[in-house]
Design an enzyme around this catalytic site. Structure first.
Site, PDB file in Angstrom:
ATOM      1  N   GLU A  69      -0.593   4.834  13.410  1.00  0.00           N
ATOM      2  CA  GLU A  69      -0.097   6.630  12.577  1.00  0.00           C
ATOM      3  C   GLU A  69      -0.739   7.502  13.589  1.00  0.00           C
ATOM      4  O   GLU A  69      -0.181   8.612  13.486  1.00  0.00           O
ATOM      5  CB  GLU A  69      -1.075   6.359  11.339  1.00  0.00           C
TER       6      GLU A  69
ATOM      7  N   HIS B  51      -9.531   1.763   0.666  1.00  0.00           N
ATOM      8  CA  HIS B  51      -8.378   1.993   0.906  1.00  0.00           C
ATOM      9  C   HIS B  51      -8.115   1.498  -0.833  1.00  0.00           C
ATOM     10  O   HIS B  51      -8.614   0.128  -1.974  1.00  0.00           O
ATOM     11  CB  HIS B  51      -7.944   0.857   2.091  1.00  0.00           C
TER      12      HIS B  51
ATOM     13  N   ALA C 194      -5.289  -1.268  14.217  1.00  0.00           N
ATOM     14  CA  ALA C 194      -4.000  -0.925  14.607  1.00  0.00           C
ATOM     15  C   ALA C 194      -3.412  -0.047  13.857  1.00  0.00           C
ATOM     16  O   ALA C 194      -2.162   0.964  14.085  1.00  0.00           O
ATOM     17  CB  ALA C 194      -3.168  -2.417  14.632  1.00  0.00           C
TER      18      ALA C 194
ATOM     19  N   LYS D 272      -9.946   7.861   2.990  1.00  0.00           N
ATOM     20  CA  LYS D 272     -10.147   6.434   2.369  1.00  0.00           C
ATOM     21  C   LYS D 272     -12.092   6.609   2.480  1.00  0.00           C
ATOM     22  O   LYS D 272     -12.650   5.592   1.945  1.00  0.00           O
ATOM     23  CB  LYS D 272      -9.499   5.246   3.482  1.00  0.00           C
TER      24      LYS D 272
ATOM     25  N   HIS E 196      -2.994   8.014   5.829  1.00  0.00           N
ATOM     26  CA  HIS E 196      -2.934   6.402   5.637  1.00  0.00           C
ATOM     27  C   HIS E 196      -4.645   6.096   5.698  1.00  0.00           C
ATOM     28  O   HIS E 196      -5.124   5.834   4.553  1.00  0.00           O
ATOM     29  CB  HIS E 196      -2.009   5.818   5.913  1.00  0.00           C
TER      30      HIS E 196
ATOM     31  N   CYS F  52       0.821  -1.396  -0.269  1.00  0.00           N
ATOM     32  CA  CYS F  52       0.251  -0.083  -0.318  1.00  0.00           C
ATOM     33  C   CYS F  52       0.842   1.505  -0.424  1.00  0.00           C
ATOM     34  O   CYS F  52       0.263   2.040   0.270  1.00  0.00           O
ATOM     35  CB  CYS F  52      -0.260  -0.302   0.791  1.00  0.00           C
TER      36      CYS F  52
ATOM     37  N   PHE G 211       2.219  -3.594   3.960  1.00  0.00           N
ATOM     38  CA  PHE G 211       2.573  -5.053   4.044  1.00  0.00           C
ATOM     39  C   PHE G 211       3.936  -4.797   4.230  1.00  0.00           C
ATOM     40  O   PHE G 211       4.569  -4.117   3.058  1.00  0.00           O
ATOM     41  CB  PHE G 211       1.733  -5.813   3.969  1.00  0.00           C
TER      42      PHE G 211
END
Lengths: 396, 270
Positions: A302, A325, A297, A320, A291, A162, A383
């Site tokens: 962030e 996303h 989490a 988003k 983001h 991402c 990721f």
């Protein structure tokens, strides 16, 4: 290395094709999310689907690239006259002096997923017409865009999940700075597929409701698809009001394949590196496009990182809830949303976020609002612990 | 067409890692490429990723063993500290076996894929495991350019070395797909190369390389077995460069990139 001129830009998402559709949607805080009815998927989740992809026809000579992802590449390139502006740059500089740097997470893997359903019952072979290189491979979108735009220079795909299409800005900036090219098409394209829908569901990271970034009740993401593109050139002759890329910062979490560092250490390093590369301090940033995936989490990590670097002074939010996303395309799409915010002097809202998590001490901007903005930062984290922050600004 | 040429991107090679069919490490490959030893094809041997925590080691796929092995060999060769190095990972595809298993499951009635399979499907899985194994938080770029992946990786790694004036570890690697995808993409085995590139020479530098883009034809290898590897494994488009390093031959060598653009490296052994 910076600044660079962002001489043209465009985006296509579930909110529509091109800048005006997004201007309107972001101002009115419209969300493009809907209940998942994609292909044969039977998940209780919400998606952001781009309309009209089934009707897009690739040029006959480029038929080997035909798949959902490359149809979206073409739809996205044709928005706002972007392809024409690239062809004009190619005329100006030479076809081998304009590079192509595109980010994606899954490219056209949907084509392979479909082909696996059509395997020969006896031999197990994939259908004859299936073209791995043109569709599934991570480079397929860059190869297609390069040929579609008639370019002959360097090209690469960046695939860091991402953060992919934020990191393309860094790769392109290096080459322009060193003079190996004069301009670069940067951007990202990702499309809906079963791998990401079922994959994120298996990690229990998708929500059964439209995603709610930074809301105390947030419980997962909504997957979207989209395309965002920019044309980067040297900024020597930037006129007042021109859009600039001021800096990029990259880091790695070195923590876990699918979970962020709990205190957002990698995120903090990326933001610090971006400020450093732009020669700016935290006080110089007016808006942050987070983001903000809306998983418990990710937003917590962030939020901690942003509050450590910026305190609660800078207006920030995640868009988003409007677009979903868009995974590997999110970096480029959200960079373009920052460009819109800077040129229009208006912060976007955050549809889906009902209230803001009191545990995250940020100045979270829930509603769209007119505001004079000079510099915006956009965060993208992926990721594998891949982090990237971009800083955009307006030429004074 | 533009006639503008750019200044070459220069870096020094400080360490090499190599894993290929019949060549389990750089010392073996060096002897083969220097003509001291015949090339004997054999399946690639992938080292155990002992640096990974137990849970991750258990899940490590062939492509992760390959890329970790390549990077660690280059870092050890250079006597460098992996935890501080910016990295560029370049691969024509991700984990082929994992991708096959995912697509097979998604085509079945039971689409509940394993979370580990999903997060290992990202193109940057090897880079993520590298970060976890080496505790390295430096920037990591992950690139793919299909058959041109080696050239794309070199372009970005060399540009980083020049722009940041810091060393960069390039790991270029490819792995095979099982059938039925193998029929559509016939990379024969796991293989790749790692180069630790530095902005300045040191007493340990092996050679300097200066990169330009060109339209000249790529160099080929005389040994049919090695030439086949060069053509079949995108990362091994690097073999003509490695042969020059093995033979300590100065001069230019052209590597395959992305038609009509190729990469010319001027090699000067130290």
């Amino acid at each position: 290395m910076y600044p660079l001129l962002l001489s043209a830009y465009t985006l296509t998402t579930c909110l529509g094709q091109g800048l005006d559709a997004h201007r309107d949607a972001l101002k009115s805080e419209r969300s493009g999310l809907k209940r998942c009815d994609f292909e044969s998927v039977t998940l209780d989740t919400w998606i952001g689907e781009v309309e009209g992809l089934n009707q897009v026809q690739l040029p006959e000579a480029l038929a080997r690239f035909d798949c959902r992802n490359n149809r979206l590449v073409q739809l996205g390139l044709e928005a706002d006259g972007f392809a024409q502006k690239v062809r004009a740059a190619s005329e100006r500089y030479g076809a081998d002096r304009v590079g192509v740097f595109l980010g994606t997470s899954t490219a056209g893997i949907l084509q392979t997923e479909l082909a696996y359903r059509q395997r020969d019952p006896v031999s197990g072979a994939l259908p004859e017409g299936f073209d791995y290189g043109g569709t599934h491979n991570a480079f397929s979108l860059a190869a297609f865009a390069r040929e579609y735009l008639g370019l002959e220079g360097m090209a690469m795909a960046v695939s860091t999940a991402c953060s992919s299409s934020a990191k393309v800005f860094a790769a392109a900036a290096r080459q322009i700075k060193l003079g190996t090219i004069d301009a670069a098409v940067v951007g990202g394209v990702d499309t809906l597929c079963l791998t990401t829908l079922y994959g994120f569901a298996s990690l229990q990271l998708t929500s059964t409701l439209p995603c709610r970034p930074y809301d105390p009740e947030r419980d997962g993401l909504s997957i979207g698809e989209g395309a965002g593109f920019g044309l980067l050139e040297r900024a020597d002759n930037a006129t007042p009001g021109a859009l600039l890329v001021l800096g990029v910062g990259e880091s790695s979490d070195a923590h876990h394949m699918s979970a962020p560092h709990p205190e957002g250490l990698g995120a903090r390093m990326a933001m610090d590196a971006a400020l450093n590369s732009a020669g700016l301090g935290a006080g110089d940033i007016d808006y942050i496009n987070l983001h903000g995936t809306a998983t418990p989490a990710n937003d917590a990590a962030e939020g901690l990182a942003v509050s450590t670097v910026f305190g609660d002074r800078v207006a920030c939010n995640s868009t988003k809830g409007a677009t979903g996303h868009t995974l590997g395309a999110a970096g480029a799409i959200e960079a373009v949303i920052c460009a819109l915010a800077l040129t229009d002097g208006r912060m976007p809202g955050s549809p889906g976020t009902g209230s803001v998590d009191p545990a995250l001490p940020l100045r979270y901007q829930r509603h769209s609002e007119a505001a004079p903005l000079r510099r915006a930062l956009s965060n993208s984290f992926g990721f594998g612990g891949s982090n990237c922050s971009l800083i955009l600004g307006v030429q004074a | 067409m533009s006639t503008v040429t750019h200044a070459p991107l220069r870096a020094w090679i400080q360490g090499i890692g190599l894993i290929a069919p019949g060549m389990p490490d750089w010392p073996t490959a060096r002897a083969v490429l220097a003509g001291e030893q015949a090339y004997v094809p054999a399946p690639s041997v992938l080292p155990v990723p002992s640096l990974l925590p137990t849970a991750e080691r258990r899940r490590a796929s062939r492509v992760i063993k390959l890329s970790l092995g390549l990077g660690l060999e280059a870092v050890a060769h250079a006597g460098a500290d992996a935890s501080t190095l910016a990295t560029v990972f370049s691969a024509s595809g991700a984990d082929g076996h994992n991708c096959h298993a995912l697509c097979e499951q998604l085509a079945s009635d039971d689409r509940q894929v394993s979370p580990t399979r999903f997060h290992n499907s990202v193109h940057n899985a090897a880079a993520g495991y590298w970060g976890i194994a080496t505790r390295c938080m430096a920037p990591c770029q992950v690139i793919g350019a299909f058959d041109a992946s080696l050239g794309a990786g070199l372009l970005d790694a060399m540009a980083q070395v020049v722009c940041t004036n810091e060393p960069v570890l390039l790991v270029a690697y490819d792995s095979e797909y099982p059938q039925p995808l193998f029929a559509k993409r016939d990379t024969p085995d796991c293989a790749g190369v790692a180069l630790l590139l530095t902005p300045q020479p040191s007493g340990q530098s092996l050679a300097s390389i200066a990169l330009r883009t060109t339209r000249a034809a790529a160099a080929t290898l005389q040994d049919p077995g090695l030439e086949q590897l060069r053509q079949k494994v995108p990362a091994l488009r690097s073999l003509p460069l490695l042969q020059r390093l093995a033979q300590r031959l100065a001069g230019p060598v052209v590597l395959d990139y992305l038609a009509p653009q190729q990469i010319e490296l001027d090699v000067q052994p130290c």
